[in-house]
Design a protein around this motif. Structure first.
Motif, PDB file in Angstrom:
ATOM      1  N   GLY A 182       1.675 -28.729   1.554  1.00 24.08           N
ATOM      2  CA  GLY A 182       0.407 -28.511   2.247  1.00 24.08           C
ATOM      3  C   GLY A 182       0.211 -29.382   3.475  1.00 24.08           C
ATOM      4  O   GLY A 182       0.923 -30.360   3.712  1.00 24.08           O
ATOM      5  N   GLY A 183      -0.822 -29.002   4.254  1.00 21.78           N
ATOM      6  CA  GLY A 183      -1.127 -29.715   5.489  1.00 21.78           C
ATOM      7  C   GLY A 183      -1.596 -31.138   5.261  1.00 21.78           C
ATOM      8  O   GLY A 183      -1.453 -32.004   6.130  1.00 21.78           O
ATOM      9  N   GLU A 184      -2.171 -31.409   4.098  1.00 18.25           N
ATOM     10  CA  GLU A 184      -2.640 -32.755   3.792  1.00 18.25           C
ATOM     11  C   GLU A 184      -1.516 -33.654   3.275  1.00 18.25           C
ATOM     12  O   GLU A 184      -1.727 -34.829   2.977  1.00 18.25           O
ATOM     13  CB  GLU A 184      -3.785 -32.690   2.775  1.00 18.25           C
ATOM     14  N   GLY A 185      -0.318 -33.070   3.166  1.00 15.12           N
ATOM     15  CA  GLY A 185       0.849 -33.862   2.806  1.00 15.12           C
ATOM     16  C   GLY A 185       0.856 -34.399   1.396  1.00 15.12           C
ATOM     17  O   GLY A 185       1.037 -35.606   1.174  1.00 15.12           O
ATOM     18  N   LEU A 186       0.652 -33.522   0.407  1.00 19.45           N
ATOM     19  CA  LEU A 186       0.729 -33.945  -0.983  1.00 19.45           C
ATOM     20  C   LEU A 186       2.199 -34.190  -1.335  1.00 19.45           C
ATOM     21  O   LEU A 186       3.014 -33.271  -1.351  1.00 19.45           O
ATOM     22  CB  LEU A 186       0.145 -32.862  -1.905  1.00 19.45           C
ATOM     23  N   GLU A 187       2.527 -35.452  -1.584  1.00 21.44           N
ATOM     24  CA  GLU A 187       3.915 -35.798  -1.882  1.00 21.44           C
ATOM     25  C   GLU A 187       4.234 -35.565  -3.353  1.00 21.44           C
ATOM     26  O   GLU A 187       3.424 -35.867  -4.232  1.00 21.44           O
ATOM     27  CB  GLU A 187       4.179 -37.269  -1.525  1.00 21.44           C
ATOM     28  N   LEU A 188       5.417 -35.021  -3.577  1.00 19.96           N
ATOM     29  CA  LEU A 188       5.864 -34.759  -4.945  1.00 19.96           C
ATOM     30  C   LEU A 188       7.057 -35.653  -5.280  1.00 19.96           C
ATOM     31  O   LEU A 188       8.018 -35.720  -4.514  1.00 19.96           O
ATOM     32  CB  LEU A 188       6.276 -33.285  -5.107  1.00 19.96           C
ATOM     33  N   GLN A 189       6.967 -36.312  -6.399  1.00 20.60           N
ATOM     34  CA  GLN A 189       8.075 -37.104  -6.912  1.00 20.60           C
ATOM     35  C   GLN A 189       8.787 -36.271  -7.989  1.00 20.60           C
ATOM     36  O   GLN A 189       8.311 -36.137  -9.100  1.00 20.60           O
ATOM     37  CB  GLN A 189       7.558 -38.422  -7.513  1.00 20.60           C
ATOM     38  N   GLN A 190       9.906 -35.685  -7.597  1.00 23.67           N
ATOM     39  CA  GLN A 190      10.619 -34.817  -8.536  1.00 23.67           C
ATOM     40  C   GLN A 190      11.726 -35.601  -9.246  1.00 23.67           C
ATOM     41  O   GLN A 190      12.271 -36.534  -8.666  1.00 23.67           O
ATOM     42  CB  GLN A 190      11.202 -33.616  -7.789  1.00 23.67           C
ATOM     43  N   PRO A 191      12.032 -35.217 -10.500  1.00 24.04           N
ATOM     44  CA  PRO A 191      11.464 -34.101 -11.260  1.00 24.04           C
ATOM     45  C   PRO A 191      10.055 -34.406 -11.771  1.00 24.04           C
ATOM     46  O   PRO A 191       9.663 -35.554 -11.894  1.00 24.04           O
ATOM     47  CB  PRO A 191      12.435 -33.933 -12.421  1.00 24.04           C
ATOM     48  N   LEU A 192       9.340 -33.327 -12.064  1.00 22.00           N
ATOM     49  CA  LEU A 192       7.973 -33.434 -12.563  1.00 22.00           C
ATOM     50  C   LEU A 192       7.941 -33.145 -14.060  1.00 22.00           C
ATOM     51  O   LEU A 192       8.684 -32.296 -14.549  1.00 22.00           O
ATOM     52  CB  LEU A 192       7.067 -32.436 -11.833  1.00 22.00           C
ATOM     53  N   THR A 193       7.077 -33.838 -14.749  1.00 20.90           N
ATOM     54  CA  THR A 193       6.849 -33.576 -16.178  1.00 20.90           C
ATOM     55  C   THR A 193       5.349 -33.407 -16.398  1.00 20.90           C
ATOM     56  O   THR A 193       4.539 -33.738 -15.525  1.00 20.90           O
ATOM     57  CB  THR A 193       7.356 -34.737 -17.053  1.00 20.90           C
ATOM     58  N   ARG A 194       4.989 -32.908 -17.555  1.00 18.31           N
ATOM     59  CA  ARG A 194       3.566 -32.764 -17.881  1.00 18.31           C
ATOM     60  C   ARG A 194       2.881 -34.133 -17.882  1.00 18.31           C
ATOM     61  O   ARG A 194       1.775 -34.285 -17.356  1.00 18.31           O
ATOM     62  CB  ARG A 194       3.403 -32.100 -19.252  1.00 18.31           C
ATOM     63  N   GLU A 195       3.533 -35.085 -18.472  1.00 17.47           N
ATOM     64  CA  GLU A 195       2.962 -36.432 -18.564  1.00 17.47           C
ATOM     65  C   GLU A 195       2.748 -37.032 -17.179  1.00 17.47           C
ATOM     66  O   GLU A 195       1.691 -37.612 -16.896  1.00 17.47           O
ATOM     67  CB  GLU A 195       3.896 -37.322 -19.384  1.00 17.47           C
ATOM     68  N   GLN A 196       3.744 -36.848 -16.301  1.00 16.33           N
ATOM     69  CA  GLN A 196       3.624 -37.385 -14.956  1.00 16.33           C
ATOM     70  C   GLN A 196       2.519 -36.664 -14.166  1.00 16.33           C
ATOM     71  O   GLN A 196       1.759 -37.279 -13.416  1.00 16.33           O
ATOM     72  CB  GLN A 196       4.961 -37.248 -14.221  1.00 16.33           C
ATOM     73  N   PHE A 197       2.433 -35.367 -14.369  1.00 14.93           N
ATOM     74  CA  PHE A 197       1.400 -34.595 -13.656  1.00 14.93           C
ATOM     75  C   PHE A 197       0.007 -35.075 -14.037  1.00 14.93           C
ATOM     76  O   PHE A 197      -0.862 -35.265 -13.182  1.00 14.93           O
ATOM     77  CB  PHE A 197       1.555 -33.101 -13.938  1.00 14.93           C
ATOM     78  N   GLN A 198      -0.234 -35.263 -15.328  1.00  9.06           N
ATOM     79  CA  GLN A 198      -1.548 -35.718 -15.780  1.00  9.06           C
ATOM     80  C   GLN A 198      -1.895 -37.094 -15.210  1.00  9.06           C
ATOM     81  O   GLN A 198      -3.057 -37.389 -14.919  1.00  9.06           O
ATOM     82  CB  GLN A 198      -1.576 -35.766 -17.312  1.00  9.06           C
ATOM     83  N   LYS A 199      -0.878 -37.906 -15.025  1.00  7.90           N
ATOM     84  CA  LYS A 199      -1.098 -39.262 -14.527  1.00  7.90           C
ATOM     85  C   LYS A 199      -1.293 -39.305 -13.014  1.00  7.90           C
ATOM     86  O   LYS A 199      -2.206 -39.987 -12.504  1.00  7.90           O
ATOM     87  CB  LYS A 199       0.104 -40.131 -14.925  1.00  7.90           C
ATOM     88  N   ASP A 200      -0.464 -38.576 -12.268  1.00  6.49           N
ATOM     89  CA  ASP A 200      -0.451 -38.678 -10.805  1.00  6.49           C
ATOM     90  C   ASP A 200      -1.291 -37.623 -10.098  1.00  6.49           C
ATOM     91  O   ASP A 200      -1.674 -37.828  -8.937  1.00  6.49           O
ATOM     92  CB  ASP A 200       0.992 -38.604 -10.294  1.00  6.49           C
ATOM     93  N   TYR A 201      -1.549 -36.512 -10.755  1.00  2.00           N
ATOM     94  CA  TYR A 201      -2.267 -35.418 -10.086  1.00  2.00           C
ATOM     95  C   TYR A 201      -3.419 -34.913 -10.963  1.00  2.00           C
ATOM     96  O   TYR A 201      -3.423 -33.757 -11.394  1.00  2.00           O
ATOM     97  CB  TYR A 201      -1.314 -34.273  -9.753  1.00  2.00           C
ATOM     98  N   PRO A 202      -4.376 -35.769 -11.240  1.00  2.00           N
ATOM     99  CA  PRO A 202      -5.502 -35.336 -12.099  1.00  2.00           C
ATOM    100  C   PRO A 202      -6.336 -34.258 -11.426  1.00  2.00           C
ATOM    101  O   PRO A 202      -6.653 -34.355 -10.236  1.00  2.00           O
ATOM    102  CB  PRO A 202      -6.302 -36.624 -12.297  1.00  2.00           C
ATOM    103  N   LEU A 203      -6.676 -33.232 -12.186  1.00  2.62           N
ATOM    104  CA  LEU A 203      -7.467 -32.122 -11.628  1.00  2.62           C
ATOM    105  C   LEU A 203      -8.957 -32.426 -11.755  1.00  2.62           C
ATOM    106  O   LEU A 203      -9.377 -33.099 -12.675  1.00  2.62           O
ATOM    107  CB  LEU A 203      -7.123 -30.826 -12.372  1.00  2.62           C
TER     108      LEU A 203
END
Length: 203
Positions: A182-203
């Motif tokens: 995206g234009g706001e530059g959301l950086e992804l640290q791959q590989p991704l896991t469910r646990e990591q997503f909940q920690k780093d990308y809270p909805l």
């Protein structure tokens, strides 16, 4: 007088012969009619025995129920909610591919939504051991702010790990690893896991 008697004998013989012929023909017709109405029985009764069916080389379908993840409003945020999809899978990854096809098609009813852009296509999917690699078309990166980006990443990660919640997910776009979204530059640290997503990308 003798000639007349001879003539009578000849006439009688002719009549007898003609009568015999008529009887023979009539009997033949009757026999033919009987045979036509009654098909002949096979001389070898064993030929009617059905052979046992040959075993099929195709593997029986193994029904799996992966989940597709949608977004649903919850308080002031959104939550990832599963929707089961029944798939009769035969080939490896078939159930997961079917789940992603449903995900990219979008929700059909209810309050569930998706932030994955319409037109996004699944270019490839491979699941081996504890890793899942998903290759999406470039449409996946278009439109939306940071919340939209995190939502769609969550949908992909959770759907990709539906059959193995501990799996690591790699997301590619047009065959290249997705590092910034995206234009706001959301950086992804791959590989991704469910646990990591909940920690780093809270909805």
């Amino acid at each position: 007088m003798k000639d007349q008697q001879g003539s009578n004998r000849i006439s009688s013989g002719v009549i007898a012969a003609v009568s015999a012929a008529v009887i023979a023909v009539g009997g033949g017709v009757a026999w033919f009619t009987t045979q036509s109405n009654n098909p002949p029985t096979p001389s070898n009764p064993s030929s009617r025995i059905e052979q046992p069916a040959q075993p099929s080389t195709r593997q029986p379908a193994n029904e799996q129920t992966p989940n597709v993840y949608w977004l649903r409003p919850k308080d002031k945020n959104v939550a990832l909610v599963p929707q089961p999809v029944k798939v009769a899978s035969v080939l490896p990854n078939q159930a997961l591919e079917a789940a992603f096809q449903s995900l990219l098609a979008g929700p059909t009813e209810g309050t569930d939504s998706t932030t994955i852009p319409k037109g996004t296509k699944l270019l490839g999917l491979k699941a081996e051991k504890d890793e899942v690699r998903v290759n999406l078309s470039e449409d996946f990166t278009s439109g939306g702010g940071s919340t939209s980006m995190m939502g769609r990443i969550g949908q992909v990660v959770y759907t990709a790990t539906t059959l193995n919640p501990k799996a690591k997910v790699y997301i590619d776009v047009n065959g290249k690893p997705l590092d910034v979204l995206g234009g706001e530059g959301l950086e992804l640290q791959q590989p991704l896991t469910r646990e990591q997503f909940q920690k780093d990308y809270p909805l």
